[in-house]
Motif scaffolding. Structure first.
Motif, PDB file in Angstrom:
ATOM      1  N   ALA A  10      29.756  61.030 -81.796  1.00 54.18           N
ATOM      2  CA  ALA A  10      30.665  59.878 -81.807  1.00 54.18           C
ATOM      3  C   ALA A  10      31.648  59.962 -80.643  1.00 54.18           C
ATOM      4  O   ALA A  10      32.023  58.931 -80.070  1.00 54.18           O
ATOM      5  CB  ALA A  10      31.420  59.798 -83.131  1.00 54.18           C
ATOM      6  N   PHE A  11      32.048  61.167 -80.278  1.00 55.55           N
ATOM      7  CA  PHE A  11      32.971  61.333 -79.154  1.00 55.55           C
ATOM      8  C   PHE A  11      32.398  60.682 -77.900  1.00 55.55           C
ATOM      9  O   PHE A  11      33.077  59.919 -77.212  1.00 55.55           O
ATOM     10  CB  PHE A  11      33.246  62.827 -78.894  1.00 55.55           C
ATOM     11  CG  PHE A  11      34.177  63.076 -77.740  1.00 55.55           C
ATOM     12  CD1 PHE A  11      35.550  63.063 -77.939  1.00 55.55           C
ATOM     13  CD2 PHE A  11      33.689  63.303 -76.462  1.00 55.55           C
ATOM     14  CE1 PHE A  11      36.420  63.284 -76.874  1.00 55.55           C
ATOM     15  CE2 PHE A  11      34.549  63.522 -75.394  1.00 55.55           C
ATOM     16  CZ  PHE A  11      35.916  63.509 -75.603  1.00 55.55           C
ATOM     17  N   VAL A  12      31.151  60.961 -77.615  1.00 55.87           N
ATOM     18  CA  VAL A  12      30.516  60.433 -76.406  1.00 55.87           C
ATOM     19  C   VAL A  12      30.391  58.918 -76.483  1.00 55.87           C
ATOM     20  O   VAL A  12      30.814  58.202 -75.575  1.00 55.87           O
ATOM     21  CB  VAL A  12      29.144  61.099 -76.179  1.00 55.87           C
ATOM     22  CG1 VAL A  12      28.406  60.432 -75.023  1.00 55.87           C
ATOM     23  CG2 VAL A  12      29.322  62.592 -75.910  1.00 55.87           C
ATOM     24  N   THR A  13      29.824  58.406 -77.555  1.00 56.86           N
ATOM     25  CA  THR A  13      29.588  56.962 -77.639  1.00 56.86           C
ATOM     26  C   THR A  13      30.893  56.173 -77.678  1.00 56.86           C
ATOM     27  O   THR A  13      31.028  55.158 -76.993  1.00 56.86           O
ATOM     28  CB  THR A  13      28.712  56.599 -78.853  1.00 56.86           C
ATOM     29  OG1 THR A  13      29.325  57.061 -80.057  1.00 56.86           O
ATOM     30  CG2 THR A  13      27.330  57.200 -78.725  1.00 56.86           C
ATOM     31  N   GLU A  14      31.871  56.638 -78.444  1.00 53.21           N
ATOM     32  CA  GLU A  14      33.138  55.918 -78.564  1.00 53.21           C
ATOM     33  C   GLU A  14      33.956  55.989 -77.271  1.00 53.21           C
ATOM     34  O   GLU A  14      34.583  55.012 -76.875  1.00 53.21           O
ATOM     35  CB  GLU A  14      33.949  56.457 -79.740  1.00 53.21           C
ATOM     36  CG  GLU A  14      33.329  56.128 -81.086  1.00 53.21           C
ATOM     37  CD  GLU A  14      34.021  56.803 -82.262  1.00 53.21           C
ATOM     38  OE1 GLU A  14      35.035  57.508 -82.059  1.00 53.21           O
ATOM     39  OE2 GLU A  14      33.533  56.637 -83.402  1.00 53.21           O
ATOM     40  N   ALA A  15      33.948  57.146 -76.610  1.00 57.26           N
ATOM     41  CA  ALA A  15      34.693  57.286 -75.353  1.00 57.26           C
ATOM     42  C   ALA A  15      34.093  56.392 -74.271  1.00 57.26           C
ATOM     43  O   ALA A  15      34.825  55.756 -73.514  1.00 57.26           O
ATOM     44  CB  ALA A  15      34.706  58.742 -74.901  1.00 57.26           C
ATOM     45  N   LEU A  16      32.777  56.326 -74.211  1.00 59.19           N
ATOM     46  CA  LEU A  16      32.128  55.464 -73.224  1.00 59.19           C
ATOM     47  C   LEU A  16      32.389  53.991 -73.512  1.00 59.19           C
ATOM     48  O   LEU A  16      32.565  53.191 -72.597  1.00 59.19           O
ATOM     49  CB  LEU A  16      30.626  55.744 -73.174  1.00 59.19           C
ATOM     50  CG  LEU A  16      30.241  57.045 -72.480  1.00 59.19           C
ATOM     51  CD1 LEU A  16      28.771  57.373 -72.722  1.00 59.19           C
ATOM     52  CD2 LEU A  16      30.543  56.976 -70.992  1.00 59.19           C
ATOM     53  N   GLU A  17      32.447  53.653 -74.770  1.00 60.69           N
ATOM     54  CA  GLU A  17      32.726  52.258 -75.150  1.00 60.69           C
ATOM     55  C   GLU A  17      34.165  51.871 -74.807  1.00 60.69           C
ATOM     56  O   GLU A  17      34.422  50.796 -74.264  1.00 60.69           O
ATOM     57  CB  GLU A  17      32.480  52.072 -76.647  1.00 60.69           C
ATOM     58  CG  GLU A  17      32.638  50.658 -77.124  1.00 60.69           C
ATOM     59  CD  GLU A  17      32.301  50.537 -78.597  1.00 60.69           C
ATOM     60  OE1 GLU A  17      33.226  50.264 -79.390  1.00 60.69           O
ATOM     61  OE2 GLU A  17      31.126  50.716 -78.947  1.00 60.69           O
ATOM     62  N   ALA A  18      35.110  52.765 -75.098  1.00 59.99           N
ATOM     63  CA  ALA A  18      36.532  52.475 -74.884  1.00 59.99           C
ATOM     64  C   ALA A  18      36.992  52.786 -73.453  1.00 59.99           C
ATOM     65  O   ALA A  18      38.068  52.357 -73.041  1.00 59.99           O
ATOM     66  CB  ALA A  18      37.381  53.278 -75.864  1.00 59.99           C
ATOM     67  N   LEU A  19      36.190  53.569 -72.749  1.00 64.68           N
ATOM     68  CA  LEU A  19      36.533  54.038 -71.392  1.00 64.68           C
ATOM     69  C   LEU A  19      37.809  54.870 -71.363  1.00 64.68           C
ATOM     70  O   LEU A  19      38.539  54.887 -70.378  1.00 64.68           O
ATOM     71  CB  LEU A  19      36.618  52.870 -70.403  1.00 64.68           C
ATOM     72  CG  LEU A  19      35.324  52.088 -70.210  1.00 64.68           C
ATOM     73  CD1 LEU A  19      35.545  50.919 -69.265  1.00 64.68           C
ATOM     74  CD2 LEU A  19      34.214  53.005 -69.695  1.00 64.68           C
ATOM     75  N   LYS A  20      38.041  55.585 -72.468  1.00 66.59           N
ATOM     76  CA  LYS A  20      39.164  56.517 -72.520  1.00 66.59           C
ATOM     77  C   LYS A  20      38.929  57.548 -73.607  1.00 66.59           C
ATOM     78  O   LYS A  20      38.100  57.353 -74.496  1.00 66.59           O
ATOM     79  CB  LYS A  20      40.495  55.805 -72.725  1.00 66.59           C
ATOM     80  CG  LYS A  20      40.685  55.165 -74.068  1.00 66.59           C
ATOM     81  CD  LYS A  20      42.069  54.545 -74.217  1.00 66.59           C
ATOM     82  CE  LYS A  20      42.064  53.166 -73.631  1.00 66.59           C
ATOM     83  NZ  LYS A  20      43.277  52.402 -73.898  1.00 66.59           N
ATOM     84  N   VAL A  21      39.643  58.638 -73.507  1.00 66.76           N
ATOM     85  CA  VAL A  21      39.704  59.646 -74.558  1.00 66.76           C
ATOM     86  C   VAL A  21      41.170  59.836 -74.894  1.00 66.76           C
ATOM     87  O   VAL A  21      42.052  59.338 -74.191  1.00 66.76           O
ATOM     88  CB  VAL A  21      39.047  60.988 -74.139  1.00 66.76           C
ATOM     89  CG1 VAL A  21      37.578  60.795 -73.802  1.00 66.76           C
ATOM     90  CG2 VAL A  21      39.790  61.653 -72.996  1.00 66.76           C
ATOM     91  N   TRP A  22      41.427  60.575 -75.950  1.00 68.40           N
ATOM     92  CA  TRP A  22      42.798  60.806 -76.391  1.00 68.40           C
ATOM     93  C   TRP A  22      43.054  62.297 -76.536  1.00 68.40           C
ATOM     94  O   TRP A  22      42.253  63.024 -77.127  1.00 68.40           O
ATOM     95  CB  TRP A  22      43.037  60.126 -77.742  1.00 68.40           C
ATOM     96  CG  TRP A  22      43.016  58.644 -77.626  1.00 68.40           C
ATOM     97  CD1 TRP A  22      41.914  57.836 -77.591  1.00 68.40           C
ATOM     98  CD2 TRP A  22      44.136  57.795 -77.481  1.00 68.40           C
ATOM     99  NE1 TRP A  22      42.294  56.529 -77.438  1.00 68.40           N
ATOM    100  CE2 TRP A  22      43.650  56.459 -77.373  1.00 68.40           C
ATOM    101  CE3 TRP A  22      45.514  58.010 -77.436  1.00 68.40           C
ATOM    102  CZ2 TRP A  22      44.497  55.375 -77.222  1.00 68.40           C
ATOM    103  CZ3 TRP A  22      46.358  56.921 -77.293  1.00 68.40           C
ATOM    104  CH2 TRP A  22      45.847  55.623 -77.190  1.00 68.40           C
ATOM    105  N   GLY A  23      44.164  62.733 -75.977  1.00 66.49           N
ATOM    106  CA  GLY A  23      44.654  64.077 -76.197  1.00 66.49           C
ATOM    107  C   GLY A  23      45.901  63.970 -77.053  1.00 66.49           C
ATOM    108  O   GLY A  23      46.322  62.863 -77.412  1.00 66.49           O
ATOM    109  N   ILE A  24      46.477  65.100 -77.375  1.00 62.40           N
ATOM    110  CA  ILE A  24      47.778  65.090 -78.054  1.00 62.40           C
ATOM    111  C   ILE A  24      48.706  65.992 -77.257  1.00 62.40           C
ATOM    112  O   ILE A  24      48.275  66.981 -76.666  1.00 62.40           O
ATOM    113  CB  ILE A  24      47.694  65.505 -79.538  1.00 62.40           C
ATOM    114  CG1 ILE A  24      47.086  66.889 -79.706  1.00 62.40           C
ATOM    115  CG2 ILE A  24      46.929  64.465 -80.343  1.00 62.40           C
ATOM    116  CD1 ILE A  24      47.123  67.420 -81.134  1.00 62.40           C
ATOM    117  N   ARG A  25      49.988  65.632 -77.254  1.00 63.66           N
ATOM    118  CA  ARG A  25      50.955  66.355 -76.424  1.00 63.66           C
ATOM    119  C   ARG A  25      52.293  66.418 -77.143  1.00 63.66           C
ATOM    120  O   ARG A  25      52.696  65.488 -77.820  1.00 63.66           O
ATOM    121  CB  ARG A  25      51.092  65.625 -75.087  1.00 63.66           C
ATOM    122  CG  ARG A  25      52.091  66.228 -74.146  1.00 63.66           C
ATOM    123  CD  ARG A  25      52.124  65.545 -72.804  1.00 63.66           C
ATOM    124  NE  ARG A  25      52.469  64.131 -72.968  1.00 63.66           N
ATOM    125  CZ  ARG A  25      52.253  63.194 -72.055  1.00 63.66           C
ATOM    126  NH1 ARG A  25      51.680  63.493 -70.914  1.00 63.66           N
ATOM    127  NH2 ARG A  25      52.610  61.960 -72.269  1.00 63.66           N
TER     128      ARG A  25
END
Length: 117
Positions: A10-25
């Motif tokens: 899901a990480f790959v498919t969702e990140a490619l769909e949204a064109l972003k990933v999320w980190g926490i800081r």
């Protein structure tokens, strides 16, 4: 297929769909964690909702905030930097113990490149 494997896919498919990933800081920066094999991983999620769920439910991350990272920046800067620093990439960690797959940054990039809908 395990929940961790499903979340990694899901990480790959969702990140490619949204064109972003999320980190926490937090004020000290982005967290890392040592896995059961003694390797150090930095977690990322494929949606803000996934990152928020971890921040809201895991006490160790309660002072963190989700941060979006454009996919091109992640692929061109973060992953090579993590590879250089010897860090693994944690994919959509979830659950009470915040677990999931940890992959080499080069393997994450290969998954993005190999994805075919």
């Amino acid at each position: 297929m395990s929940i961790s494997a499903i979340n990694a896919d899901a990480f790959v498919t969702e990140a490619l769909e949204a064109l972003k990933v999320w980190g926490i800081r937090d004020s000290a920066g982005f967290p890392t964690s040592t896995n059961a094999s003694g390797e150090i991983a930095m977690p990322f999620w494929s949606s803000e909702a996934r990152a928020k769920r971890v921040v809201e439910t895991v006490n160790a991350y309660k002072n963190f905030e989700p941060v979006p990272i454009e996919l091109t920046t992640f692929a061109e800067k973060w992953l090579p930097g993590m590879q250089k620093d010897g860090l693994l990439c944690g994919l959509n960690w979830s659950g009470e113990r915040v677990t999931g797959y940890d992959l080499a940054p080069s393997d994450v990039l290969a998954k993005f490149m190999a994805y075919r809908p």
